[in-house]
Structures are given as C-alpha cells and as structure tokens.
Design an enzyme around this catalytic site. Structure first.
Site, short mmCIF file in Angstrom:
data_model
loop_
_atom_site.label_atom_id
_atom_site.label_comp_id
_atom_site.label_asym_id
_atom_site.label_seq_id
_atom_site.Cartn_x
_atom_site.Cartn_y
_atom_site.Cartn_z
N ASP A 1 2.51 11.45 9.07
CA ASP A 1 1.47 11.76 8.08
C ASP A 1 0.06 11.47 8.59
OD1 ASP A 1 1.70 9.03 7.94
OD2 ASP A 1 2.07 8.92 5.78
N ARG A 2 -0.06 10.77 9.69
CA ARG A 2 -1.41 10.48 10.23
C ARG A 2 -1.74 11.46 11.34
NH1 ARG A 2 -2.59 4.08 10.48
NH2 ARG A 2 -1.79 3.56 8.41
N LYS B 1 -0.54 12.65 2.96
CA LYS B 1 -1.37 13.06 4.08
C LYS B 1 -0.46 13.73 5.10
CE LYS B 1 -1.58 8.36 6.02
NZ LYS B 1 -1.02 7.44 5.02
N THR C 1 0.84 -1.20 0.00
CA THR C 1 0.00 0.00 0.00
C THR C 1 0.87 1.25 0.00
OG1 THR C 1 -1.63 -1.20 1.32
CG2 THR C 1 -1.91 1.16 1.18
N LYS D 1 10.18 4.04 0.58
CA LYS D 1 9.16 4.41 -0.38
C LYS D 1 9.73 5.49 -1.30
CE LYS D 1 5.79 7.14 1.04
NZ LYS D 1 4.50 7.77 1.39
N ASP E 1 1.72 9.85 13.79
CA ASP E 1 2.29 8.51 13.77
C ASP E 1 3.80 8.52 13.51
OD1 ASP E 1 2.19 9.34 11.14
OD2 ASP E 1 1.97 7.30 10.37
N ARG F 1 7.75 -2.61 3.00
CA ARG F 1 7.88 -2.70 4.46
C ARG F 1 8.19 -4.13 4.85
NH1 ARG F 1 2.86 1.17 6.43
NH2 ARG F 1 3.59 2.98 5.24
N GLU G 1 -8.71 9.63 4.69
CA GLU G 1 -8.87 8.19 4.82
C GLU G 1 -9.24 7.85 6.25
OE1 GLU G 1 -6.16 5.62 2.16
OE2 GLU G 1 -4.86 6.96 3.26
N GLU G 2 -9.97 6.74 6.38
CA GLU G 2 -10.35 6.28 7.71
C GLU G 2 -9.15 5.93 8.58
OE1 GLU G 2 -9.52 2.99 8.41
OE2 GLU G 2 -8.78 2.81 6.35
N SER G 3 -8.02 5.65 7.93
CA SER G 3 -6.83 5.21 8.67
C SER G 3 -6.06 6.41 9.23
CB SER G 3 -5.93 4.38 7.75
OG SER G 3 -5.64 5.10 6.57
N ASP H 1 5.81 8.39 10.93
CA ASP H 1 6.40 9.29 9.93
C ASP H 1 5.64 10.60 9.77
OD1 ASP H 1 4.28 7.85 8.83
OD2 ASP H 1 5.04 8.01 6.80
N SER I 1 6.07 3.74 8.77
CA SER I 1 4.91 4.47 9.27
C SER I 1 4.54 4.09 10.71
CB SER I 1 3.74 4.25 8.32
OG SER I 1 2.69 5.08 8.66
N HIS I 2 3.32 3.59 10.86
CA HIS I 2 2.79 3.31 12.20
C HIS I 2 3.28 1.96 12.74
CE1 HIS I 2 0.39 1.66 9.03
NE2 HIS I 2 -0.08 0.74 9.85
C1 G16 Z 1 -0.71 3.72 4.40
C2 G16 Z 1 -1.33 4.35 3.19
C3 G16 Z 1 -2.75 4.72 3.46
C4 G16 Z 1 -3.52 3.52 3.96
C5 G16 Z 1 -2.82 2.92 5.16
C6 G16 Z 1 -3.44 1.60 5.58
O1 G16 Z 1 -0.63 4.66 5.41
O2 G16 Z 1 -0.63 5.50 2.79
O3 G16 Z 1 -3.30 5.20 2.28
O4 G16 Z 1 -4.82 3.88 4.31
O5 G16 Z 1 -1.49 2.64 4.84
O6 G16 Z 1 -3.30 0.71 4.52
P1 G16 Z 1 -3.67 -0.79 4.70
O7 G16 Z 1 -5.12 -0.82 5.10
O8 G16 Z 1 -3.41 -1.42 3.36
O9 G16 Z 1 -2.82 -1.36 5.81
P2 G16 Z 1 0.70 4.81 6.27
O10 G16 Z 1 0.40 5.88 7.26
O11 G16 Z 1 0.93 3.46 6.87
O12 G16 Z 1 1.75 5.17 5.28
#
Ligand code: G16
Length: 543
Positions: free
Chosen positions: A281-282, A376, A18, A126, A277, A22, A363-365, A279, A113-114
């Site tokens: 972005d959240r 983001k 995504t 990335k 989070d 990772r 996004e919901e995340s 990095d 990220s998280h």
């Molecule tokens: C990444 C993506 C987001 C996505 C999230 C969760 O976020 O940039 O667009 O919503 O992962 O993805 P998944 O549901 O496939 O685990 P981040 O903050 O992890 O870079």
C-alpha cells in the site's frame, strides 16, 4: 468435519493501533492468541449468514497458518463464502478492491506492513469494512472490548485447504474460493490509467525499475508493468514475496530501499524508480538521481490528475494527514477545491471518500491513494506517475521542479527515534503538552510561534472526535514542527518528529533538505528535550 467450541481466556493488549493489531510473530503463535482476536472481530460483526469475507495477506511468515485458522473460524461463524488470495496472498489495496467489487461484508488483511518479517519479525491482522477501508475507531474499539471479555471461540476441525490452486472448495457449509491475487486489481488499474500511452512510452525506450522488496507487490508489478505494459523482464526487482522479505525491512524509503536508491543514482540510471512495502500500500517515487517526497508526490499528482482517464472529471477535494506537508493544500486552493487535514491513519480518509468530499488522499509515510478503493495503493501511485510522465513527456525531476516553481517548495523531513523507552517517550509528549499553552508568540530561533496545540479532529461526516493526534508547533510563516508517537511499532516507542519549511523563492529550491530544515531541527530537539528524554543524540531513521 465438525465445529468445536474452545474455551479461552483474554490476552491483554489486543487493542488495534494505527493500522490493526501488530505484534511479534511469537506473540501471535501463542495458542488462542490469533483465534481470540478473530472471534472478537466476528462477534463484533454479529450474524454473518449469507455474507462474503475476503482474506489474504502479504505472504510474511505465519501468513499461511493464519489463513487456514481464519478459514476454519469463518466457517464456524457461518459465513457463506470466503474469497482468499492464491497462496494466501493479497496486497492491502487488492483486498480493498476485491471487497468492493464482490460486495463482501468485509475483509481480513494479514500484514504488519513495512515492519520486518520472519520468525523473529512482526505479524499483524486488520479488519476492513464493506467500503473496502480499514475499520473506523468505533469498530476497532468494539473489537478490543470484546477481546477483553472473550471466554470461547468456535472453529471447524476441517483439514487445511490447498491455497495454491484457484477454484472453489468447501469447509463445512461455507464456500472457499481461491482467487487469482492480481486479476481484479489489474482490471481496475486499466480503467483508471492510459495503458496505451504508458505502453508507448516504454516501447520508446523509457526505462523503469520497480523494487518489490521481496514483499507482496512483486507479483502485481510483474503482471502489470512487465506483463501488460511491456517493461522488459527484470524491470521489477526483488519480485518474489519471501516470508522474511529476504531479511530486509520492506519499507520503501531512501534508507531501507538502498539497492533501488543506488540503481537510481547511477550514471546509467533508469528514467523512473519506485518501490512498495510489505503489503503493497505504500510507494516511493524516484527520478534519475532525484527522489520525490510523499508529500510532493501527492501535490504533483493532484495538480496533474486530469491527465489520467480515471480522473478526467477533476477532483472533489484533497485530503492529507496532519503531519503531511501542506504542499497539496496549495494545489487544492489553486483548483478551488477543499483540502482536508486528518489524523494519521488511512482509516480517517474513509468517510471523506465515501461522502464524495475527497478524491485524492496522501500521507507523509509514503502513502497515496484515491477513491478507487479505500486503502492507500502503491502500484496505483506508480501507474499514476507513469501516466503523467507519458502524457507530459517530462522527466520526474522536471515535473517536480516545475511544480515548485509554480506553488513554492515545502521542504519536508521526518526524523524517527525508534525503540525508545515507552515511559520516557510518554513523558516527553506529556511535558510538551504542558508547554503548549504558553508557546504562542514565543521567539524560537528566527521563528515566532503562531500557535501550538495537540491536534484534534472532528470528522466532518459523522462528527466523531479524535483527540491527542500530534503536538504541533506552527510558526507565523507556516513552517511547522509536529511530534507524535507511532501507533504501528512493536518494540518500545517510536518518536516521530515532522519538520516542514515553506520556500516560495525558486532560487532556494535546491538546497539539501536537512540543511534547509536545520534551524527547525535544532528547535525541535531543544523544545522537546529529545536527547534528555530518550538518551539519543540523533534520529534512527531520517526520511
Ligand atoms: C499505517 C497507516 C498509515 C500511517 C502509518 C504510520 O501505514 O495506515 O496511515 O501513516 O501506518 O503510522 P504511525 O506513524 O502511527 O507508525 P502502514 O503502511 O504501516 O499500514
């Protein structure tokens, strides 16, 4: 100094998910593993003579070693210049900002990220393109194909450079400039938001708490919230980035940001709470004893956007990922602007933003952002909220409750089943897909299925098609259940179940979320046979 060509053989599974590649730190520490991927990125880019690259990461374990390796490889590939964050630190939104501001060819973000960090944690890499956003699937797929065929990489044998001192130095013919990690980003934020109004709000006794979760956003939040906006020292907690995030999971949600949740639940809680989070972005937004879902946050920001100077001209459109609640669509409709529904992954917003079709995305995340960059942006979301609170004089809870009164409430929750056997998770999804064709018109509890499908997206700008982006069961009253497998995990599979129910009547706007969604939760568990396939009676994480 000289440039060496090193023989290598391909590693299986270097396909970006995504958001980049990772893997466990130990996987990245294997000789040639990082180098193979980086060379594959560079080979995909082609000739980089005269070009600038931006480089930085979230400070997690292996960040510094990876930065030094990539610098040596960038010099061998012929880049003219690399802008690298001081200490190897740049948040994901800062990378996007710096790429755009300095007209770079692209950037490399080192982050998982998280996901947890440390020697036993995760690492990630990335590539972002010249618009500042994550590389689209056409690029990530080309990189992957290259990783499968790679036989050698090129690297300078130059010594490590001092990442602590800002200023310019050289590796081979390439200039390396160590830049202040925060400056460009902070300057952009000042252009977008009414810093004077926020300063006045804070000077008037408004209290805030920002949880940096010992990840990358701490230095940004300290510099901007405490340094520029006058929040008292200590308003930013867990502000120092640590290689293992203090042993915690740097994921700003009510489960992982427990310290902040406790602070915001206390009787003397600050007026505003937020976390970001790994990095940066959240974002998670909290009021006093009140949490805001990411989907509602996007909708509220959209409804009030013109209160922020950077958005005075209004919004061109609003985009959300498919599993994100439809709350923002209602705002778009009221504003008479288009609403877009994309697959999960920030990369899908890039074309819409570049084409001027959307201004805000979410996004919901726990991701929210706009056309100011192509990622983001956690601190941006915090400043946007502070701007709205300063402009309206209302509390977080009042803003959200009034929003529900006007637009109705989209009750929303995500249930994650983490670390599930990959084969079982794939079988679960396959068996769901088989059922889709016959679901239309079926009674499920008190609901009737309007339609059920596997989400497919055709990019309205370049016409590219992305299939199998999540199974959705949509009821006749707009309630939905969505199933998909995460593309960011590193251990087994993570099943995500997204649940949404719309409630127009303000009398029913204050139910506990899980209670409001209970009938849908039962349907989701039964339709997908979650317990049978996964052996799990309950989700691991509920947000
Ligand atoms: C990444 C993506 C987001 C996505 C999230 C969760 O976020 O940039 O667009 O919503 O992962 O993805 P998944 O549901 O496939 O685990 P981040 O903050 O992890 O870079």
């Amino acid at each position: 100094m000289s440039i060496n060509t090193v023989s290598t053989t391909s590693f299986p599974g270097q396909r970006p998910g995504t958001s980049g590649l990772r893997k466990k730190v130990s996987v990245f520490q294997q000789p040639h593993y990082l180098e193979n991927f980086v060379q594959s990125v560079f080979d995909t880019l082609g000739d980089c003579a005269g070009k600038t690259l931006v480089l930085g990461g979230d400070g997690r374990f292996h960040n510094r070693a990876a930065v030094q390796t990539i610098l040596r490889m960038a010099a061998a590939h012929g880049f003219a210049r690399v802008l690298v964050g001081q200490g190897g630190i740049l948040s994901t939104p800062a990378v996007s900002c710096v790429i755009r501001k300095h007209g770079a060819l692209g950037g490399i973000v080192l982050s998982a990220s998280h996901n947890p960090g440390g020697p036993d944690g995760d690492f990630g890499i990335k590539y972002n393109i010249s618009n500042g956003g994550p590389a689209p699937e056409s690029v990530t797929e080309a990189v992957y194909q290259r990783t499968e065929a790679i036989t050698e990489y090129r690297i300078s044998d130059a010594a490590d450079i001092d990442l602590q001192k800002t200023g310019a130095t050289r590796i081979e013919a390439m200039e390396v400039e160590v830049i202040d990690s925060v400056a460009d980003y902070a300057e952009l934020m000042q252009q977008l938001f009414d810093f004077d109004a926020i300063r006045k709000l804070i000077a008037g006794g408004f209290r805030l708490c920002f949880d940096g979760m010992h990840a990358v956003s701490g230095p940004y939040a300290k510099a901007i919230l405490e340094g520029q906006l006058g929040a008292p020292a200590g308003s930013v907690i867990n502000a120092v980035p640590l290689e293992d995030f203090g042993g915690h999971h740097p994921d700003p949600n009510p489960v992982n940001a427990a310290q902040l949740i406790a602070i915001m639940a206390a009787d003397d809680a600050p007026d505003f709470g937020a976390a970001s989070d790994g990095d940066g972005d959240r974002n998670m937004i909290l009021g006093r004893k009140f949490d805001v879902t990411p989907s509602d946050s996007l909708a509220v920001l959209a409804a009030h956007a013109t209160l922020a100077p950077g958005y005075r001209a209004g919004l061109k459109g609003i985009a959300r990922s498919m599993p994100t609640s439809q709350a923002a669509d209602r705002v778009a409709q009221a504003l008479g602007i288009p609403a877009y529904e994309t697959p999960t992954g920030w990369k899908f917003f890039g074309n819409l933003l570049d084409a001027g079709k959307a201004t805000l995305c979410g996004e919901e995340s726990y991701g929210t952002g706009s056309d100011h960059i192509r990622e983001k942006d956690g601190v941006w979301a915090v400043l946007f909220w502070l701007n709205l609170l300063a402009a309206t004089g209302k509390s977080v809870e009042a803003l959200v409750s009034e929003h529900w009164q006007r637009f109705g409430r989209n009750y929303y929750s995500r249930h994650d089943y983490e670390g599930v056997d990959t084969h079982a998770a794939n079988e679960l999804m396959a068996s769901l897909r088989i059922k889709l064709a016959t679901m239309k018109g079926q009674d499920l509890g008190h609901y009737v299925v309007d339609f059920a499908d596997d989400f497919e997206y055709t990019d309205p700008v370049d016409g590219s098609v992305s299939q199998q982006q999540g199974v959705r069961i949509v009821m006749t009253n707009g309630s939905r259940i969505v199933f998909r497998l995460s593309g960011t995990g590193t251990e087994g599979a993570t099943l995500r179940v997204y649940l949404e129910r719309y409630e127009a009547d303000p009398e029913f706007h204050h139910l506990p979320t899980q209670q409001a969604l209970y009938p849908l939760i039962l349907i989701a568990e039964q339709v997908a046979g979650i317990a049978d396939w996964t052996g799990r009676a309950h989700p691991t994480v509920t947000t």
